[in-house]
Design a protein around this motif. Structure first.
Motif, PDB file in Angstrom:
ATOM      1  N   ALA A  79      12.728  25.690  13.952  1.00  0.00           N
ATOM      2  CA  ALA A  79      11.499  25.253  13.280  1.00  0.00           C
ATOM      3  C   ALA A  79      10.680  26.451  12.811  1.00  0.00           C
ATOM      4  O   ALA A  79      10.175  26.478  11.676  1.00  0.00           O
ATOM      5  CB  ALA A  79      10.682  24.374  14.220  1.00  0.00           C
ATOM      6  N   ILE A 165       3.107  23.140  15.642  1.00  0.00           N
ATOM      7  CA  ILE A 165       4.419  22.771  16.182  1.00  0.00           C
ATOM      8  C   ILE A 165       4.225  22.317  17.623  1.00  0.00           C
ATOM      9  O   ILE A 165       3.482  22.931  18.377  1.00  0.00           O
ATOM     10  CB  ILE A 165       5.383  23.978  16.129  1.00  0.00           C
ATOM     11  N   THR A 186       3.158  19.326  12.497  1.00  0.00           N
ATOM     12  CA  THR A 186       4.127  19.661  11.448  1.00  0.00           C
ATOM     13  C   THR A 186       5.520  19.238  11.862  1.00  0.00           C
ATOM     14  O   THR A 186       6.307  18.736  11.053  1.00  0.00           O
ATOM     15  CB  THR A 186       4.097  21.180  11.175  1.00  0.00           C
ATOM     16  N   CYS A 187       5.845  19.453  13.132  1.00  0.00           N
ATOM     17  CA  CYS A 187       7.117  19.004  13.692  1.00  0.00           C
ATOM     18  C   CYS A 187       7.027  19.021  15.213  1.00  0.00           C
ATOM     19  O   CYS A 187       6.140  19.670  15.789  1.00  0.00           O
ATOM     20  CB  CYS A 187       8.295  19.856  13.208  1.00  0.00           C
ATOM     21  N   VAL A 206      14.870  17.881  16.631  1.00  0.00           N
ATOM     22  CA  VAL A 206      13.653  18.248  15.898  1.00  0.00           C
ATOM     23  C   VAL A 206      13.224  17.036  15.086  1.00  0.00           C
ATOM     24  O   VAL A 206      14.049  16.375  14.456  1.00  0.00           O
ATOM     25  CB  VAL A 206      13.894  19.456  14.971  1.00  0.00           C
ATOM     26  N   SER A 208      10.364  15.644  12.203  1.00  0.00           N
ATOM     27  CA  SER A 208       9.331  15.969  11.219  1.00  0.00           C
ATOM     28  C   SER A 208       9.347  14.918  10.128  1.00  0.00           C
ATOM     29  O   SER A 208      10.415  14.416   9.742  1.00  0.00           O
ATOM     30  CB  SER A 208       9.561  17.355  10.606  1.00  0.00           C
ATOM     31  N   ASN A 214      13.135  19.153   7.409  1.00  0.00           N
ATOM     32  CA  ASN A 214      14.329  18.670   8.093  1.00  0.00           C
ATOM     33  C   ASN A 214      15.602  19.214   7.465  1.00  0.00           C
ATOM     34  O   ASN A 214      16.536  19.602   8.165  1.00  0.00           O
ATOM     35  CB  ASN A 214      14.352  17.136   8.082  1.00  0.00           C
TER      36      ASN A 214
END
Length: 382
Positions: A79, A165, A186-187, A206, A208, A214
């Motif tokens: 990320a 994050i 954001t993610c 992850v 997002s 992504n």
């Protein structure tokens, strides 16, 4: 004592009650997946089961995108790389060291801010005080699956136009006001390690809502490869294998029941330990649907013995508790010299590291055993 004498010493006793125990699906549920993998011959590189697990997790977790990866640490690293973060990243010292490791391995610099004394999550006030022109991102940790102050942290990130994050390693199934905690910032990056609520033995993902982010993470997780002839980024191999995805698919039908069992155990702890002088509990607010990942207690000065004495007392009774997180990240040599690692600046985190103890919690924990644990904690001098 000679070397030959040493090798014949009895091994140290192992606690009969672990602090956690991995959940496993019935072996017969996994066998059809294994047979299919053996027949197909596809073991990795975005196979059928990886794609299927991503789709099923999107539905279960109610999130728009899922990118499966090797583990949570590499997910954080990916990320940061995908977002182009090479400057300072404000983060928590009260977390697993993998969070800070990922920042350094991404080529960025961790800046540690203190935590909130009630939630033990990153303090928005402390974050705001650490912001400079060199700050490029915030990496916050939802400690024990207890959500951070997502609104306050987002306001800071928006004010300074930097990504937010979340290390959501502990957060499988957690929701705030009916919305997945993984859908904030954001993610978010989650862990599927063996000790987590949902596991693929090792693994992570992850999340997002940004399709471009992504796509970048997927590319970087495959060594930056675009096609057979193009590699435009320096990436790494952080893909999830078909075998781990199959384990996840076999686990998923049982996870809701597993979470319910965890929450029943949490309620029993709260009922059994309420009113004990010198004990404080870290629990989510009413609008949070939690997953019962851990049961941390704070052992304060009014308790009859210290946290470490209670830890040893439990161990003598065959019960494994965990001082989690102890030490804090800035006590480790790779981070001890950081300008933000000063004793006074991280006073709350240091106090938490000396007072928090996580009691055994896993779905198969026997109620009689739990009552025994509660009795020891309630009467530590007996």
């Amino acid at each position: 004592m000679s070397f030959s004498d040493l090798i014949h010493l009895d091994p140290p006793p192992v606690a009969s009650v672990p602090v956690t125990r991995p959940s496993l699906p019935p072996l017969e549920d996994l066998l059809p997946y294994l047979q299919d993998i053996w027949s197909s011959g596809q073991l990795t590189n975005g196979g059928f089961y990886v794609n299927r697990l991503e789709e099923e997790l999107k539905v279960y977790l109610d999130v728009p995108n899922v990118s499966l990866v090797t583990n949570c640490t590499l997910g954080i690293l990916l990320a940061l790389r995908a977002l182009g973060i090479t400057g300072e990243v404000i983060t928590s010292p009260y977390t697993f060291v993998g969070s800070a490791n990922a920042i350094v391995l991404a080529g960025a610099t961790p800046v540690f801010a203190d935590i909130d004394p009630m939630t033990l999550n990153l303090s928005p006030k402390a974050v705001a005080e650490q912001i400079t022109e060199r700050t490029q991102a915030i990496l916050a940790v939802h400690c024990y699956g207890i959500p951070c102050d997502v609104e306050a942290l987002q306001a800071i990130a928006d004010r300074h136009s930097i990504p937010l994050i979340y290390d959501a390693a502990h957060c499988f199934g957690v929701k705030v006001g009916g919305r997945s905690i993984l859908d904030y910032g954001t993610c978010s990056i989650i862990s599927f390690h063996a000790t987590k609520v949902f596991n693929t033995f090792e693994g992570g993902a992850v999340f997002s809502s940004n399709p471009q982010l992504n796509q970048a993470i997927r590319r970087l997780a495959n060594n930056g490869i675009i096609d057979e002839e193009k590699v435009n980024d320096v990436g790494l191999n952080a893909k999830m294998s078909e075998l781990r995805a199959a384990i996840g698919l076999a686990q998923l039908p049982y996870v809701s029941d597993e979470i319910a069992k965890r929450l029943t155990l949490v309620d029993a702890y709260l009922e059994g330990l309420s009113g004990v002088r010198g004990l404080r509990f870290i629990q989510p607010p009413p609008n949070v649907a939690h997953n019962g990942y851990m049961f941390p207690i704070i052992v304060e000065a009014e308790y009859p013995i210290t946290r470490d004495m209670l830890y040893e007392n439990l161990k003598k009774n065959g019960i494994s508790a965990r001082r989690y997180f102890y030490p804090i990240v800035t006590d480790f040599p790779p981070f001890a010299d950081a300008p933000s690692a000063g004793l006074e600046a991280l006073a709350v985190a240091r106090r938490a590291a000396k007072s928090v103890l996580c009691l055994p919690l896993f779905p198969s924990l026997d109620s009689a055993v739990q009552k025994h644990i509660i009795e020891i904690v309630r009467n530590p001098l007996r």
